[in-house]
Design a protein around this motif. Structure first.
Motif, PDB file in Angstrom:
ATOM      1  N   ILE A  54     -77.816  32.977  62.631  1.00  0.00           N
ATOM      2  CA  ILE A  54     -78.308  34.150  61.911  1.00  0.00           C
ATOM      3  C   ILE A  54     -77.250  34.663  60.937  1.00  0.00           C
ATOM      4  N   GLY A  55     -75.989  34.546  61.301  1.00  0.00           N
ATOM      5  CA  GLY A  55     -74.916  34.966  60.391  1.00  0.00           C
ATOM      6  C   GLY A  55     -74.904  34.141  59.116  1.00  0.00           C
ATOM      7  N   GLY A  56     -75.063  32.827  59.245  1.00  0.00           N
ATOM      8  CA  GLY A  56     -75.109  31.962  58.068  1.00  0.00           C
ATOM      9  C   GLY A  56     -76.322  32.239  57.197  1.00  0.00           C
ATOM     10  N   ALA A  57     -77.446  32.502  57.842  1.00  0.00           N
ATOM     11  CA  ALA A  57     -78.668  32.811  57.091  1.00  0.00           C
ATOM     12  C   ALA A  57     -78.496  34.106  56.302  1.00  0.00           C
ATOM     13  N   LEU A  58     -77.949  35.132  56.950  1.00  0.00           N
ATOM     14  CA  LEU A  58     -77.739  36.408  56.257  1.00  0.00           C
ATOM     15  C   LEU A  58     -76.707  36.287  55.144  1.00  0.00           C
ATOM     16  N   MET A  59     -75.634  35.532  55.386  1.00  0.00           N
ATOM     17  CA  MET A  59     -74.629  35.347  54.338  1.00  0.00           C
ATOM     18  C   MET A  59     -75.211  34.602  53.139  1.00  0.00           C
ATOM     19  N   GLY A  60     -75.948  33.531  53.419  1.00  0.00           N
ATOM     20  CA  GLY A  60     -76.545  32.764  52.329  1.00  0.00           C
ATOM     21  C   GLY A  60     -77.476  33.620  51.494  1.00  0.00           C
ATOM     22  N   PHE A  61     -78.328  34.393  52.152  1.00  0.00           N
ATOM     23  CA  PHE A  61     -79.248  35.252  51.410  1.00  0.00           C
ATOM     24  C   PHE A  61     -78.491  36.320  50.640  1.00  0.00           C
ATOM     25  N   THR A  62     -77.492  36.927  51.265  1.00  0.00           N
ATOM     26  CA  THR A  62     -76.768  38.015  50.612  1.00  0.00           C
ATOM     27  C   THR A  62     -75.964  37.523  49.413  1.00  0.00           C
ATOM     28  N   LEU A  63     -75.451  36.298  49.467  1.00  0.00           N
ATOM     29  CA  LEU A  63     -74.774  35.736  48.294  1.00  0.00           C
ATOM     30  C   LEU A  63     -75.723  35.685  47.098  1.00  0.00           C
ATOM     31  N   ALA A  64     -76.921  35.183  47.345  1.00  0.00           N
ATOM     32  CA  ALA A  64     -77.912  35.100  46.267  1.00  0.00           C
ATOM     33  C   ALA A  64     -78.371  36.490  45.836  1.00  0.00           C
ATOM     34  N   ALA A 114     -72.481  23.034  67.345  1.00  0.00           N
ATOM     35  CA  ALA A 114     -72.455  22.066  66.244  1.00  0.00           C
ATOM     36  C   ALA A 114     -73.719  22.160  65.391  1.00  0.00           C
ATOM     37  N   GLY A 115     -74.864  22.231  66.010  1.00  0.00           N
ATOM     38  CA  GLY A 115     -76.114  22.365  65.259  1.00  0.00           C
ATOM     39  C   GLY A 115     -76.175  23.670  64.489  1.00  0.00           C
ATOM     40  N   ALA A 116     -75.697  24.735  65.092  1.00  0.00           N
ATOM     41  CA  ALA A 116     -75.693  26.043  64.432  1.00  0.00           C
ATOM     42  C   ALA A 116     -74.780  26.041  63.216  1.00  0.00           C
ATOM     43  N   VAL A 117     -73.645  25.358  63.329  1.00  0.00           N
ATOM     44  CA  VAL A 117     -72.719  25.278  62.195  1.00  0.00           C
ATOM     45  C   VAL A 117     -73.378  24.534  61.037  1.00  0.00           C
ATOM     46  N   VAL A 118     -74.103  23.461  61.333  1.00  0.00           N
ATOM     47  CA  VAL A 118     -74.814  22.728  60.273  1.00  0.00           C
ATOM     48  C   VAL A 118     -75.861  23.639  59.632  1.00  0.00           C
ATOM     49  N   LEU A 119     -76.646  24.321  60.436  1.00  0.00           N
ATOM     50  CA  LEU A 119     -77.674  25.213  59.906  1.00  0.00           C
ATOM     51  C   LEU A 119     -77.055  26.333  59.069  1.00  0.00           C
ATOM     52  N   ALA A 120     -76.012  26.952  59.579  1.00  0.00           N
ATOM     53  CA  ALA A 120     -75.338  28.018  58.830  1.00  0.00           C
ATOM     54  C   ALA A 120     -74.758  27.482  57.527  1.00  0.00           C
ATOM     55  N   SER A 121     -74.182  26.291  57.577  1.00  0.00           N
ATOM     56  CA  SER A 121     -73.608  25.682  56.372  1.00  0.00           C
ATOM     57  C   SER A 121     -74.676  25.401  55.322  1.00  0.00           C
TER      58      SER A 121
END
Length: 136
Positions: A54-64, A114-121
């Motif tokens: 969820i952190g990666g998803a929020l960061m990705g969206f917030t960057l955009a 590991a899977g979460a890191v890929v998804l966040a990335s």
């Protein structure tokens, strides 16, 4: 001089408030796409993988979203590009879930980092690309 400095306060509050609301809306829509509740997994189960996801998803969206705010020529323009950014980020999760890593749901539920890191990335990468493409 102070009044000149504060002349941008109203637009700031409008964009910032809308940005925060968009982040909440994104989190709600993202949660609807995922068959698990990240917040519950994080708060009750201390699931690190869910937190990373969820952190990666929020960061990705917030960057955009930040790029949309910076490059928009009007508030309506910001709203349009915020919606486009949201759609791109939600699509990123769908692609990871159904194409790249069909077992990502069970990996996160089982706290497999590991899977979460890929998804966040992927989410952060899509957000960066999304942000760069908005610099018109």
């Amino acid at each position: 001089m102070i009044s000149d400095s504060l002349s941008g306060l109203t637009p700031f509050l409008l964009y910032f408030g809308t940005g925060l609301a968009a982040m909440v809306l994104f989190k709600v829509l993202y949660a609807l796409l995922t068959p698990f509740d990240e917040w519950q997994l994080v708060k009750q189960d201390f699931n690190t993988a869910a937190a990373i996801s969820i952190g990666g998803a929020l960061m990705g969206f917030t960057l955009a979203l930040a790029s949309a705010a910076k490059h928009s020529v009007a508030y309506s323009d910001f709203l349009i590009w915020a919606a486009i950014a949201m759609a791109a980020q939600l699509l990123a999760f769908v692609v990871v879930r159904f194409v790249l890593m069909p077992n990502i749901v069970s990996k996160i539920e089982n706290n497999q980092v590991a899977g979460a890191v890929v998804l966040a990335s992927v989410n952060i990468s899509v957000g960066l690309l999304n942000a760069a493409c908005m610099s018109y």
